[in-house]
Scaffold this active site. Structure first.
Site, PDB file in Angstrom:
ATOM      1  N   GLU A 152       0.799  -1.350  -0.140  1.00 45.63           N
ATOM      2  CA  GLU A 152      -0.001  -0.007   0.036  1.00 45.63           C
ATOM      3  C   GLU A 152       1.033   1.351  -0.051  1.00 45.63           C
ATOM      4  O   GLU A 152       1.936   1.292   0.836  1.00 45.63           O
ATOM      5  CB  GLU A 152      -0.833  -0.035   1.259  1.00 45.63           C
ATOM      6  N   CYS A 158      -1.040   6.981   7.174  1.00 51.47           N
ATOM      7  CA  CYS A 158       0.331   6.383   7.297  1.00 51.47           C
ATOM      8  C   CYS A 158       0.710   5.569   8.843  1.00 51.47           C
ATOM      9  O   CYS A 158       0.411   6.178   9.761  1.00 51.47           O
ATOM     10  CB  CYS A 158       1.345   7.381   7.103  1.00 51.47           C
TER      11      CYS A 158
END
Ligand code: SF4
Length: 360
Positions: free
Chosen positions: A93, A338
């Site tokens: 990802e 994140c």
């Protein structure tokens, strides 16, 4: 399916391939020009190269130089999450953010899964599947850079960047003038405190920006959130950072994930401020306060703090002279924050990928 090229980078492999094919050395320069200056990743469209060579390259590597291909995209306001698949089927990802100022930032993954088991993290719940190769890390940047300008890259996605030895070569490649030519200042490495890797980072890449996750000023509590604390206490990690900051006068960042009712009290903020004040150059430390974003696969007891609580936490820090900001989490709406990337894609990847060699 082609065998994985884990140890050497694509450049090294291409150089050997071209030499073996009797091609002059400038062919690699031409190829790199096509990829990094014109944004062409398919061999068939590399007009700089003779057709015969383009065919040979495609026969050897497939249609594209890329080692990963996009298989899904999720879009939110100002942010995009890309799901890539490697040639061996590993899922990776990557998060691309566009700020209102026009600045863009890409958050890349460095491992499939992660072996450090931070209790607030969905990736940690999966365990380590394997390290990404240099090419798999850099191709996350290459894919996006062929379509849009990438101003900065953060190694903050899935995995502990400093536990993957390929991170160091990836940083070199991103800064290389023949590749992305990104200033090291525009590269950020985030770590939960992998001290051997941090020592190597400050030695090999002294201009790269560093973020260390603190998440609690108290050792025992931090160890419950980040089990790596048992092996490498925060004090050891901050000692390395202190020396680096004093020697380079470069700013360093401390990340603090605020979890409702757990590490969000005024006492936590006061003791975090004391921790900063004890640094050799406290004025060069900046605290990024990040409200926890619940992720699937993580203990439901971890909850998002209220905006008021986060504001108060920031105020207590600032009243004590700490430079602190709330980190913008564009990814909230698509579960793309994140460091908290979702693990739902990883189950089958674990079975379909082997272990990478941990060489640089
Ligand atoms: S927070 Fe980072 S180091 Fe910790 S388990 Fe998640 S990916 Fe690994």
């Amino acid at each position: 399916m082609r065998p994985a090229r884990h140890a050497a980078s694509r450049d090294h492999d291409l150089r050997e391939f071209l030499a073996h094919a009797g091609e002059p050395a400038y062919r690699l320069t031409q190829l790199l020009h096509a990829v990094y200056r014109r944004g062409v990743t398919e061999f068939a469209h590399m007009d700089e190269l003779p057709r015969r060579l383009r065919d040979q390259l495609a026969a050897r590597y497939g249609e594209s130089v890329l080692t990963i291909r996009p298989i899904a995209t999720q879009r939110g306001p100002q942010v995009e999450k890309l799901l890539f698949e490697s040639r061996q089927g590993a899922r990776i990802e990557t998060v691309f953010a566009r700020y209102r100022s026009g600045w863009t930032s890409l958050c890349v993954s460095t491992q499939v899964g992660c072996g450090l088991g931070c209790t607030f993290c969905a990736t940690g719940a999966v365990g380590l599947v394997r390290n990404l190769t240099v090419d798999e890390i850099c191709d996350q940047v290459l894919y996006v850079a062929c379509r849009e300008r990438v101003d900065s890259v953060a190694f903050m996605g899935m995995g502990e960047a400093l536990a993957n030895p390929h991170t160091f070569a990836a940083l070199r490649q991103l800064a290389d003038p023949a590749h992305h030519a990104l200033s090291p200042r525009r590269l950020t490495v985030s770590t939960v405190g992998f001290v051997p890797g941090l020592r190597r980072l400050v030695e090999e890449h002294p201009r790269v920006t560093i973020t260390v996750s603190v998440h609690s000023p108290y050792e025992e509590e931090r160890a419950r959130l980040i089990p790596l604390q048992h092996r490498f206490p925060l004090s050891e990690c901050l000692a390395v950072l202190d020396e680096h900051v004093a020697a380079t006068r470069r700013k360093a960042y401390l990340a603090y994930l605020v979890i409702d009712g757990l590490n969000d009290t005024d006492a936590h903020a006061r003791d975090l401020a004391r921790l900063v004040a004890r640094r050799r150059r406290p004025e060069l430390f900046h605290v990024n306060v990040i409200p926890y974003n619940p992720a699937a696969g993580v203990d439901a007891a971890y909850r998002r703090p209220t905006p008021d609580r986060v504001r108060r936490f920031l105020r207590v820090l600032r009243e004590r002279g700490v430079r602190a900001t709330r980190r913008t989490q564009f990814g909230d709406s698509i579960d793309a924050a994140c460091g908290q990337l979702h693990a739902r894609y990883l189950g089958d990847a674990r079975q379909s990928t082997g272990s990478a060699e941990a060489t640089d």
